[in-house]
Design a protein around this motif. Structure first.
Motif, mmCIF file in Angstrom:
data_model
loop_
_atom_site.group_PDB
_atom_site.id
_atom_site.type_symbol
_atom_site.label_atom_id
_atom_site.label_comp_id
_atom_site.label_asym_id
_atom_site.label_seq_id
_atom_site.Cartn_x
_atom_site.Cartn_y
_atom_site.Cartn_z
ATOM 1 N N ASN A 121 0.829 -1.203 0.000
ATOM 2 C CA ASN A 121 0.000 0.000 0.000
ATOM 3 C C ASN A 121 0.867 1.258 0.000
ATOM 4 O OD1 ASN A 121 -2.502 -1.399 0.047
ATOM 5 N ND2 ASN A 121 -2.265 -1.757 2.240
ATOM 6 N N SER A 122 1.882 1.245 -0.849
ATOM 7 C CA SER A 122 2.839 2.352 -0.886
ATOM 8 C C SER A 122 2.189 3.665 -1.306
ATOM 9 C CB SER A 122 4.005 2.018 -1.822
ATOM 10 O OG SER A 122 3.532 1.763 -3.139
ATOM 11 N N ASP A 123 1.121 3.605 -2.102
ATOM 12 C CA ASP A 123 0.428 4.824 -2.523
ATOM 13 C C ASP A 123 -0.119 5.568 -1.299
ATOM 14 O OD1 ASP A 123 -0.810 6.810 -3.940
ATOM 15 O OD2 ASP A 123 -2.200 5.517 -5.017
ATOM 16 N N LEU A 124 -0.735 4.830 -0.387
ATOM 17 C CA LEU A 124 -1.258 5.444 0.834
ATOM 18 C C LEU A 124 -0.113 5.946 1.705
ATOM 19 C CD1 LEU A 124 -3.644 6.117 2.690
ATOM 20 C CD2 LEU A 124 -3.446 3.805 3.650
ATOM 21 N N TYR A 125 0.954 5.183 1.811
ATOM 22 C CA TYR A 125 2.118 5.577 2.598
ATOM 23 C C TYR A 125 2.693 6.910 2.102
ATOM 24 C CZ TYR A 125 6.913 5.393 4.416
ATOM 25 O OH TYR A 125 8.099 5.686 5.025
ATOM 26 N N GLU A 126 2.819 7.057 0.790
ATOM 27 C CA GLU A 126 3.346 8.298 0.222
ATOM 28 C C GLU A 126 2.375 9.459 0.453
ATOM 29 O OE1 GLU A 126 6.308 8.856 -0.997
ATOM 30 O OE2 GLU A 126 6.888 6.772 -0.638
ATOM 31 N N TYR A 127 1.096 9.175 0.447
ATOM 32 C CA TYR A 127 0.092 10.214 0.712
ATOM 33 C C TYR A 127 0.242 10.738 2.136
ATOM 34 C CZ TYR A 127 -4.410 12.479 -0.342
ATOM 35 O OH TYR A 127 -5.410 13.392 -0.602
ATOM 36 N N TYR A 128 0.435 9.837 3.065
ATOM 37 C CA TYR A 128 0.667 10.234 4.456
ATOM 38 C C TYR A 128 1.940 11.081 4.567
ATOM 39 C CZ TYR A 128 -2.889 7.867 7.290
ATOM 40 O OH TYR A 128 -4.055 7.510 7.903
ATOM 41 N N LYS A 129 3.004 10.678 3.896
ATOM 42 C CA LYS A 129 4.254 11.437 3.938
ATOM 43 C C LYS A 129 4.036 12.865 3.446
ATOM 44 C CE LYS A 129 8.162 9.809 2.571
ATOM 45 N NZ LYS A 129 9.217 9.136 1.743
ATOM 46 N N GLY A 130 3.263 13.008 2.379
ATOM 47 C CA GLY A 130 2.991 14.329 1.842
ATOM 48 C C GLY A 130 2.195 15.190 2.800
ATOM 49 N N LEU A 131 1.195 14.602 3.446
ATOM 50 C CA LEU A 131 0.378 15.354 4.402
ATOM 51 C C LEU A 131 1.185 15.736 5.645
ATOM 52 C CD1 LEU A 131 -2.992 13.383 4.177
ATOM 53 C CD2 LEU A 131 -2.569 15.721 3.382
ATOM 54 N N ILE A 132 2.073 14.859 6.078
ATOM 55 C CA ILE A 132 2.931 15.175 7.225
ATOM 56 C C ILE A 132 3.834 16.361 6.883
ATOM 57 C CG2 ILE A 132 4.864 14.336 8.618
ATOM 58 C CD1 ILE A 132 3.529 11.541 8.472
ATOM 59 N N ALA A 133 4.428 16.344 5.700
ATOM 60 C CA ALA A 133 5.297 17.451 5.281
ATOM 61 C C ALA A 133 4.517 18.757 5.193
ATOM 62 C CB ALA A 133 5.942 17.116 3.936
ATOM 63 N N LEU A 134 3.309 18.678 4.672
ATOM 64 C CA LEU A 134 2.461 19.867 4.555
ATOM 65 C C LEU A 134 2.154 20.456 5.921
ATOM 66 C CD1 LEU A 134 0.633 21.625 2.642
ATOM 67 C CD2 LEU A 134 -1.187 19.987 3.139
ATOM 68 N N ARG A 135 1.773 19.605 6.834
ATOM 69 C CA ARG A 135 1.400 20.063 8.174
ATOM 70 C C ARG A 135 2.598 20.627 8.933
ATOM 71 N NH1 ARG A 135 -2.908 19.149 11.694
ATOM 72 N NH2 ARG A 135 -2.326 19.261 13.892
ATOM 73 N N LYS A 136 3.756 20.015 8.779
ATOM 74 C CA LYS A 136 4.949 20.491 9.472
ATOM 75 C C LYS A 136 5.404 21.851 8.933
ATOM 76 C CE LYS A 136 8.301 17.628 10.394
ATOM 77 N NZ LYS A 136 9.345 16.578 10.227
ATOM 78 N N THR A 137 5.148 22.114 7.664
ATOM 79 C CA THR A 137 5.605 23.343 7.036
ATOM 80 C C THR A 137 4.714 24.540 7.369
ATOM 81 O OG1 THR A 137 6.535 22.076 5.195
ATOM 82 C CG2 THR A 137 6.169 24.431 4.827
ATOM 83 N N TYR A 138 3.400 24.308 7.442
ATOM 84 C CA TYR A 138 2.458 25.421 7.580
ATOM 85 C C TYR A 138 1.702 25.341 8.905
ATOM 86 C CZ TYR A 138 3.394 25.865 2.600
ATOM 87 O OH TYR A 138 4.013 26.001 1.382
#
Length: 232
Positions: A121-138
């Motif tokens: 389920n790497s697609d979901l894993y990468e989606y989580y990584k993107g959301l984590i980066a977004l939240r940490k930045t803003y």
């Protein structure tokens, strides 16, 4: 108290699953009819691998979580839709092979994290990584003031949209978050009057611009969400 249950965003702990009850992934598998709680899982690979419908639901849930004000809690394996199935051990268990709803009294074999399932389920894993980066930045997604958030009307009762206004002097942008929980119908929103950059949709999440120049009416496909950032 005026404004809701919590006095400050930091008072809210937001999560989709914990050690109690089913994992979110299993709750979705059961809810979509892919498996029954009394079924015995004989082959973990097709059971763990998310269907298109299950993947969309997991992504939408993650988007909802990571754009919620306050602290975020993640349970182990949530980022790849971990499933808790009672494993075979040297202690006989009449429920072996069934999905477990609360594995505090189960052996390690049931509670181990199988990282091969992350690859499934790497697609979901990468989606989580993107959301984590977004939240940490803003910081807008972590501790915005109540008065800086306003809801956006939608033609679909399963739609939810809101505008987070950020003071330009902070050096950070404002955001639009749109979500559609309807399984079949699109949800239509009207963006505030300025130009917006799309940074998250149902395929990918993160800080990078997917497409620029959005304004006016926006249709969100069933079981999906979008995040827009104010254009520079």
């Amino acid at each position: 108290q005026d404004g809701g249950l919590f006095q400050k965003p930091s008072h809210s702990i937001n999560y989709l699953e914990s050690h109690d009850d089913h994992t979110l992934g299993d709750f979705i598998r059961i809810g979509t009819g892919a498996v029954d709680e009394d079924d015995r899982i004989l082959d973990m690979i097709p059971h763990v691998k998310l269907s298109e419908e299950q993947l969309k639901l997991n992504k939408l849930a993650a988007l909802f979580l990571f754009t919620s004000q306050g602290a975020v809690m993640l349970h182990q394996g949530q980022e790849f839709s971990r499933s808790k199935v009672i494993a075979e051990t040297n202690v006989p268990d009449p429920n072996q092979g069934k999905i477990d709803h609360n594995s505090y009294e189960k052996d390690n074999e049931t509670n181990y994290i199988n990282y091969y399932h992350k690859e499934l389920n790497s697609d979901l894993y990468e989606y989580y990584k993107g959301l984590i980066a977004l939240r940490k930045t803003y910081f807008a997604f972590r501790h915005s003031a109540q008065e800086d958030i306003s809801f956006i009307d939608c033609d679909n009762e399963f739609g939810l949209g809101y505008h987070i206004r950020v003071d330009q002097e902070s050096g950070q942008p404002s955001f639009i978050v749109l979500m559609n929980g309807h399984p079949k119908q699109e949800a239509v929103f009207t963006l505030p009057e300025e130009s917006w950059d799309l940074i998250t949709n149902e395929q990918q999440a993160g800080k990078e611009v997917i497409e620029s120049g959005f304004s006016g009416r926006i249709s969100v496909t069933p079981t999906s969400g979008m995040i827009f950032r104010s254009a520079p």
